[in-house]
Motif scaffolding. Structure first.
Motif, PDB file in Angstrom:
ATOM      1  N   MET A  95     -26.965 -11.249  26.789  1.00 12.18           N
ATOM      2  CA  MET A  95     -25.832 -10.354  26.524  1.00 12.18           C
ATOM      3  C   MET A  95     -25.524 -10.307  25.032  1.00 12.18           C
ATOM      4  SD  MET A  95     -23.229 -11.333  29.668  1.00 12.18           S
ATOM      5  CE  MET A  95     -21.834 -10.623  28.803  1.00 12.18           C
ATOM      6  N   ILE A  96     -25.528 -11.470  24.393  1.00 14.19           N
ATOM      7  CA  ILE A  96     -25.255 -11.555  22.959  1.00 14.19           C
ATOM      8  C   ILE A  96     -26.324 -10.801  22.176  1.00 14.19           C
ATOM      9  CG2 ILE A  96     -25.174 -13.150  20.999  1.00 14.19           C
ATOM     10  CD1 ILE A  96     -23.927 -15.225  22.949  1.00 14.19           C
ATOM     11  N   LYS A  97     -27.563 -10.952  22.576  1.00 10.77           N
ATOM     12  CA  LYS A  97     -28.669 -10.273  21.905  1.00 10.77           C
ATOM     13  C   LYS A  97     -28.523  -8.762  21.994  1.00 10.77           C
ATOM     14  CE  LYS A  97     -33.737  -9.975  22.095  1.00 10.77           C
ATOM     15  NZ  LYS A  97     -34.946 -10.463  22.833  1.00 10.77           N
ATOM     16  N   LEU A  98     -28.196  -8.244  23.182  1.00 14.31           N
ATOM     17  CA  LEU A  98     -28.004  -6.809  23.358  1.00 14.31           C
ATOM     18  C   LEU A  98     -26.849  -6.312  22.505  1.00 14.31           C
ATOM     19  CD1 LEU A  98     -28.374  -4.048  24.721  1.00 14.31           C
ATOM     20  CD2 LEU A  98     -27.015  -4.906  26.659  1.00 14.31           C
ATOM     21  N   ALA A  99     -25.746  -7.042  22.528  1.00 10.77           N
ATOM     22  CA  ALA A  99     -24.548  -6.611  21.794  1.00 10.77           C
ATOM     23  C   ALA A  99     -24.751  -6.610  20.284  1.00 10.77           C
ATOM     24  CB  ALA A  99     -23.368  -7.502  22.160  1.00 10.77           C
ATOM     25  N   SER A 100     -25.728  -7.375  19.819  1.00 12.50           N
ATOM     26  CA  SER A 100     -25.975  -7.442  18.379  1.00 12.50           C
ATOM     27  C   SER A 100     -26.796  -6.261  17.873  1.00 12.50           C
ATOM     28  CB  SER A 100     -26.706  -8.743  18.021  1.00 12.50           C
ATOM     29  OG  SER A 100     -28.027  -8.743  18.554  1.00 12.50           O
ATOM     30  N   SER A 101     -27.348  -5.443  18.782  1.00 17.46           N
ATOM     31  CA  SER A 101     -28.148  -4.291  18.373  1.00 17.46           C
ATOM     32  C   SER A 101     -27.260  -3.174  17.841  1.00 17.46           C
ATOM     33  CB  SER A 101     -28.964  -3.767  19.560  1.00 17.46           C
ATOM     34  OG  SER A 101     -29.544  -2.518  19.256  1.00 17.46           O
ATOM     35  N   LYS A 102     -27.730  -2.494  16.787  1.00 19.60           N
ATOM     36  CA  LYS A 102     -26.966  -1.373  16.238  1.00 19.60           C
ATOM     37  C   LYS A 102     -26.936  -0.184  17.197  1.00 19.60           C
ATOM     38  CE  LYS A 102     -30.922   0.510  13.641  1.00 19.60           C
ATOM     39  NZ  LYS A 102     -31.445   0.839  12.290  1.00 19.60           N
ATOM     40  N   SER A 103     -27.811  -0.199  18.215  1.00 19.93           N
ATOM     41  CA  SER A 103     -27.817   0.888  19.200  1.00 19.93           C
ATOM     42  C   SER A 103     -26.840   0.646  20.343  1.00 19.93           C
ATOM     43  CB  SER A 103     -29.224   1.065  19.787  1.00 19.93           C
ATOM     44  OG  SER A 103     -29.571  -0.040  20.607  1.00 19.93           O
ATOM     45  N   PHE A 104     -26.347  -0.588  20.445  1.00 24.47           N
ATOM     46  CA  PHE A 104     -25.501  -0.949  21.590  1.00 24.47           C
ATOM     47  C   PHE A 104     -24.128  -0.304  21.528  1.00 24.47           C
ATOM     48  CE2 PHE A 104     -22.030  -3.711  23.103  1.00 24.47           C
ATOM     49  CZ  PHE A 104     -22.291  -3.675  24.471  1.00 24.47           C
ATOM     50  N   GLN A 105     -23.717   0.258  22.677  1.00 26.65           N
ATOM     51  CA  GLN A 105     -22.357   0.746  22.877  1.00 26.65           C
ATOM     52  C   GLN A 105     -21.868   0.215  24.218  1.00 26.65           C
ATOM     53  OE1 GLN A 105     -20.467   2.507  20.728  1.00 26.65           O
ATOM     54  NE2 GLN A 105     -22.139   2.578  19.230  1.00 26.65           N
ATOM     55  N   ASN A 106     -20.669  -0.330  24.233  1.00 27.26           N
ATOM     56  CA  ASN A 106     -20.121  -0.849  25.485  1.00 27.26           C
ATOM     57  C   ASN A 106     -19.516   0.287  26.298  1.00 27.26           C
ATOM     58  OD1 ASN A 106     -19.386  -3.318  27.095  1.00 27.26           O
ATOM     59  ND2 ASN A 106     -17.364  -2.396  26.889  1.00 27.26           N
ATOM     60  N   GLY A 107     -20.074   0.561  27.455  1.00 27.94           N
ATOM     61  CA  GLY A 107     -19.563   1.633  28.297  1.00 27.94           C
ATOM     62  C   GLY A 107     -20.533   1.960  29.410  1.00 27.94           C
ATOM     63  N   SER A 108     -20.040   2.722  30.374  1.00 22.94           N
ATOM     64  CA  SER A 108     -20.879   3.090  31.518  1.00 22.94           C
ATOM     65  C   SER A 108     -20.597   4.495  32.016  1.00 22.94           C
ATOM     66  CB  SER A 108     -20.648   2.106  32.673  1.00 22.94           C
ATOM     67  OG  SER A 108     -19.281   2.130  33.086  1.00 22.94           O
ATOM     68  N   SER A 109     -19.802   5.256  31.271  1.00 25.14           N
ATOM     69  CA  SER A 109     -19.459   6.615  31.683  1.00 25.14           C
ATOM     70  C   SER A 109     -20.226   7.619  30.837  1.00 25.14           C
ATOM     71  CB  SER A 109     -17.955   6.853  31.541  1.00 25.14           C
ATOM     72  OG  SER A 109     -17.638   8.209  31.769  1.00 25.14           O
ATOM     73  N   ALA A 110     -21.147   8.338  31.462  1.00 26.17           N
ATOM     74  CA  ALA A 110     -21.955   9.314  30.724  1.00 26.17           C
ATOM     75  C   ALA A 110     -21.081  10.397  30.105  1.00 26.17           C
ATOM     76  CB  ALA A 110     -22.986   9.936  31.650  1.00 26.17           C
ATOM     77  N   GLY A 111     -19.975  10.702  30.745  1.00 26.73           N
ATOM     78  CA  GLY A 111     -19.086  11.726  30.218  1.00 26.73           C
ATOM     79  C   GLY A 111     -18.448  11.344  28.899  1.00 26.73           C
ATOM     80  N   ASP A 112     -18.352  10.042  28.635  1.00 28.97           N
ATOM     81  CA  ASP A 112     -17.758   9.559  27.388  1.00 28.97           C
ATOM     82  C   ASP A 112     -18.814   9.150  26.367  1.00 28.97           C
ATOM     83  OD1 ASP A 112     -15.202   9.866  28.470  1.00 28.97           O
ATOM     84  OD2 ASP A 112     -15.222   7.849  29.330  1.00 28.97           O
ATOM     85  N   ALA A 113     -20.091   9.176  26.767  1.00 28.67           N
ATOM     86  CA  ALA A 113     -21.166   8.711  25.890  1.00 28.67           C
ATOM     87  C   ALA A 113     -21.529   9.785  24.859  1.00 28.67           C
ATOM     88  CB  ALA A 113     -22.390   8.345  26.720  1.00 28.67           C
ATOM     89  N   THR A 114     -21.880   9.349  23.666  1.00 30.88           N
ATOM     90  CA  THR A 114     -22.302  10.268  22.597  1.00 30.88           C
ATOM     91  C   THR A 114     -23.618   9.797  22.003  1.00 30.88           C
ATOM     92  OG1 THR A 114     -21.032   9.015  20.937  1.00 30.88           O
ATOM     93  CG2 THR A 114     -19.922  10.860  22.017  1.00 30.88           C
TER      94      THR A 114
END
Length: 450
Positions: free
Chosen positions: A263-282
């Motif tokens: 989890m820490i490794k994923l969160a450290s990526s510059k591509s990571f965004q916390n979310g799960s709603s495609a409608g709010d994703a950019t």
């Protein structure tokens, strides 16, 4: 069945008469008379039993006057309100005795329904859809009626095992399964993501393309993908009243540390965004989401729209793990009623709305994945790429049981510690284990506090 018993007795009378014919005495005559009287008594008893059976069979009235003017409120998700109104019209045609019942359908989502019902049972809907994780709360609050005994066997036989288990507390079936689609998988842009089976490659591809990868790691629902993926356990036992009696958890372990590090490794990526709603994703090229967002993702990815099960990852211990998570279900419940006639309407409606025809029609209308096993074999359902990805993922998932409400906020706190960098790649294994031990002890306390 009673008539068969009488027939046997009459056969005995004939046999007795034949035996009496072999000799002539007053005792023979008495025996014949006694046998005849016994047969007459049996005939009378059988008639009484038949009358009682007819009374039982007619206990459910088919007289419209019994139900005219009764009010039944139904809560369903906003996107199936129109569909549900149409189905209720069909229901009233099939059950003409309910033609005079006033049905009102209101938009209340599955995630909110249980809380609203428990807060105001009297003012709540009579029939309502809800997510499976809410069933223990509803039962414990006395806000959920058992499934009508006349329907129990049929409900169990026509739906898949996971959905039936989700609708059961203790040994009692409390709800009617609606779907087997409440899980998550990977949506991705195939022009960006070259290998959806490997988490590290997805991250690398998104970083190279300057695209975002959405994964809601501070959600107790999505977060389990990492912990269950490394083999950790987090379940609760409940009694027949829906009370939590025990927590089975081993997050504070070497495999828990591996999950937390990923989890820490994923969160450290510059591509990571916390979310799960495609409608709010950019600006995204990958998102862990569910079937409810399929149309939104299709619009975003166009011809590059693709789906797959969740990827695997290479853990800090060098082993490969398949991301797991929860599989979940939507259920339909009936609120307890003082009016037995109204309860019958509600049970009949819930059974109808969760039946084979309604589930397939609902899939065709709003793409909800059916729990009905016959519907799951339908050609259209099997050709659905999002449902196919979900079904591929569900073989690795853990069917979601019942969890205390406090668990979800606790899991959010753990994820937030990662997102806010209170836990990082520089955090020692001992400190990571300590954080997991605190999490584990708190989870256990939710059951011991009951």
């Amino acid at each position: 069945m009673k008539k068969n018993v009488v027939s046997v007795l009459l056969t005995g009378v004939v046999a007795a008469s034949m035996l009496a014919g072999c000799g002539s005495s007053s005792s023979d005559t008495a025996a014949t008379t006694a046998a005849t009287e016994a047969a007459a008594e049996a005939e009378t008893a059988a008639a009484a039993d038949d009358a009682a059976a007819e009374t039982t069979e007619s206990a459910v009235s088919t007289d419209p006057a019994t139900y005219d003017g009764k009010e039944v409120k139904v809560w369903v998700a906003d996107n199936v309100v129109d569909f549900t109104n149409d189905e209720i019209s069909k229901f009233q045609q099939e059950y003409p005795q309910y033609a005079g019942v006033n049905f009102t359908v209101e938009p209340v989502g599955e995630g909110d329904a249980a809380s609203n019902v428990i807060t105001d049972v009297e003012g709540a809907a009579d029939v309502f859809g809800f997510a499976q994780d809410q069933i223990a709360r509803l039962v414990s609050a006395g806000a959920l009626e058992e499934v009508n005994p006349d329907y129990v066997d049929d409900v169990k036989s026509r739906n898949d095992e996971g959905s039936v288990n989700a609708a059961t507390v203790g040994d009692t079936l409390y709800a009617y399964p609606l779907t087997s689609d409440n899980g998550y998988f990977l949506y991705y842009d195939s022009s960006v993501v070259t290998d959806p089976s490997d988490l590290d490659k997805i991250i690398s591809d998104c970083e190279a393309a300057g695209k975002n990868f959405y994964f809601e790691i501070n959600s107790g629902w999505y977060q389990t993908a990492f912990f269950f993926g490394t083999g950790c356990t987090l379940t609760y036992d409940t009694d027949s009243d829906g009370n939590f009696t025990n927590c089975n958890i081993d997050y504070a372990s070497d495999k828990g540390v591996v999950a937390l590090k990923e989890m820490i490794k994923l969160a450290s990526s510059k591509s990571f965004q916390n979310g799960s709603s495609a409608g709010d994703a950019t600006n995204f090229a990958a998102i862990v989401d569910g079937t409810w967002d399929v149309d939104t993702v299709k619009q975003a990815f166009g011809d590059n729209f693709a789906c797959a099960k969740l990827p695997s990852f290479t853990g800090s211990d060098g082993n490969t793990y398949q991301l797991s998570g929860f599989s979940g279900y939507k259920l339909l419940g009936v609120k307890p009623q003082e009016d037995e006639d109204k309860l019958q309407i509600c049970d009949d409606l819930a059974n109808y709305l969760s039946g084979e025809e309604a589930q397939l029609a609902r899939y065709q209308s709003v793409a909800w994945g059916p729990s009905n096993t016959n519907d799951q074999q339908n050609a259209d359902v099997q050709a659905d790429v999002a449902l196919t990805a979900l079904n591929d993922q569900m073989q690795y998932d853990v069917p979601q049981g019942q969890y205390p409400g406090d668990y979800w906020s606790l899991a959010t706190g753990l994820g937030d510690d990662v997102i806010q960098k209170n836990l990082t790649s520089d955090t020692s294994d001992d400190d990571l284990m300590a954080a997991l031990q605190t999490f584990q002890d708190t989870c256990i306390s939710y059951a011991s506090a009951q």
